[in-house]
Design a protein around this motif. Structure first.
Motif, PDB file in Angstrom:
ATOM      1  N   MET A   1       0.840  -1.185   0.000  1.00 27.56           N
ATOM      2  CA  MET A   1       0.000   0.000   0.000  1.00 27.56           C
ATOM      3  C   MET A   1       0.877   1.238   0.000  1.00 27.56           C
ATOM      4  N   ASP A   2       0.413   2.232  -0.673  1.00 32.45           N
ATOM      5  CA  ASP A   2       1.173   3.481  -0.685  1.00 32.45           C
ATOM      6  C   ASP A   2       0.788   4.335   0.527  1.00 32.45           C
ATOM      7  N   LEU A   3       1.523   5.411   0.719  1.00 36.38           N
ATOM      8  CA  LEU A   3       1.334   6.250   1.912  1.00 36.38           C
ATOM      9  C   LEU A   3      -0.044   6.901   1.940  1.00 36.38           C
ATOM     10  N   VAL A   4      -0.548   7.330   0.802  1.00 33.59           N
ATOM     11  CA  VAL A   4      -1.861   7.982   0.760  1.00 33.59           C
ATOM     12  C   VAL A   4      -2.955   7.007   1.182  1.00 33.59           C
ATOM     13  N   SER A   5      -2.874   5.771   0.736  1.00 34.86           N
ATOM     14  CA  SER A   5      -3.867   4.771   1.127  1.00 34.86           C
ATOM     15  C   SER A   5      -3.803   4.489   2.625  1.00 34.86           C
ATOM     16  N   LEU A   6      -2.592   4.397   3.153  1.00 34.65           N
ATOM     17  CA  LEU A   6      -2.446   4.138   4.588  1.00 34.65           C
ATOM     18  C   LEU A   6      -3.000   5.293   5.419  1.00 34.65           C
ATOM     19  N   ILE A   7      -2.732   6.525   4.993  1.00 30.57           N
ATOM     20  CA  ILE A   7      -3.256   7.687   5.714  1.00 30.57           C
ATOM     21  C   ILE A   7      -4.780   7.734   5.604  1.00 30.57           C
ATOM     22  N   THR A   8      -5.321   7.378   4.445  1.00 27.72           N
ATOM     23  CA  THR A   8      -6.777   7.348   4.273  1.00 27.72           C
ATOM     24  C   THR A   8      -7.414   6.331   5.212  1.00 27.72           C
ATOM     25  N   VAL A   9      -6.835   5.149   5.305  1.00 22.60           N
ATOM     26  CA  VAL A   9      -7.367   4.122   6.206  1.00 22.60           C
ATOM     27  C   VAL A   9      -7.276   4.596   7.652  1.00 22.60           C
ATOM     28  N   PHE A  10      -6.164   5.242   8.014  1.00 23.16           N
ATOM     29  CA  PHE A  10      -6.002   5.720   9.385  1.00 23.16           C
ATOM     30  C   PHE A  10      -7.043   6.786   9.726  1.00 23.16           C
ATOM     31  N   VAL A  11      -7.261   7.741   8.824  1.00 23.06           N
ATOM     32  CA  VAL A  11      -8.235   8.815   9.076  1.00 23.06           C
ATOM     33  C   VAL A  11      -9.643   8.232   9.171  1.00 23.06           C
ATOM     34  N   LEU A  12      -9.984   7.300   8.300  1.00 21.30           N
ATOM     35  CA  LEU A  12     -11.309   6.673   8.368  1.00 21.30           C
ATOM     36  C   LEU A  12     -11.481   5.882   9.661  1.00 21.30           C
ATOM     37  N   ALA A  13     -10.433   5.208  10.115  1.00 21.73           N
ATOM     38  CA  ALA A  13     -10.516   4.454  11.368  1.00 21.73           C
ATOM     39  C   ALA A  13     -10.718   5.382  12.555  1.00 21.73           C
TER      40      ALA A  13
END
Length: 92
Positions: A1-13
């Motif tokens: 996963m790229d950084l943008v996807s990881l940050i998106t998952v973190f913000v949604l969580a």
């Protein structure tokens, strides 16, 4: 996963966790804490895997931080649950 996807998952969580916690009535906090402890148990296993994978120093450090945070969450959850369950016991 790229950084943008990881940050998106973190913000949604974070958003989902905040919404769940604020919408739960107080009578359901104890069962929710028990469920949270189970989820933190999964986080502990993931942190152990990330720490032991020996991919890089960064992943090891992040794994240790995740392991400590999840352990604190589990211990705190059990302490709060125990304290809340003591309130329902009959006084002699």
């Amino acid at each position: 996963m790229d950084l943008v996807s990881l940050i998106t998952v973190f913000v949604l969580a974070v958003f989902l966790g905040f919404e769940v916690i604020t919408k739960v009535p107080p009578i359901l906090h104890t069962p929710l804490m028990s469920g949270s402890n189970a989820i933190s148990g999964i986080a502990i296993i993931g942190a152990l895997i990330a720490t032991g994978a020996e991919n890089s120093t960064v992943s090891t450090v992040l794994g240790v931080i995740a392991l400590v945070a999840a352990t604190i969450n589990v211990v705190g959850g059990f302490l709060v649950t125990h304290r809340m369950l003591d309130k329902f016991k009959k006084k002699d």
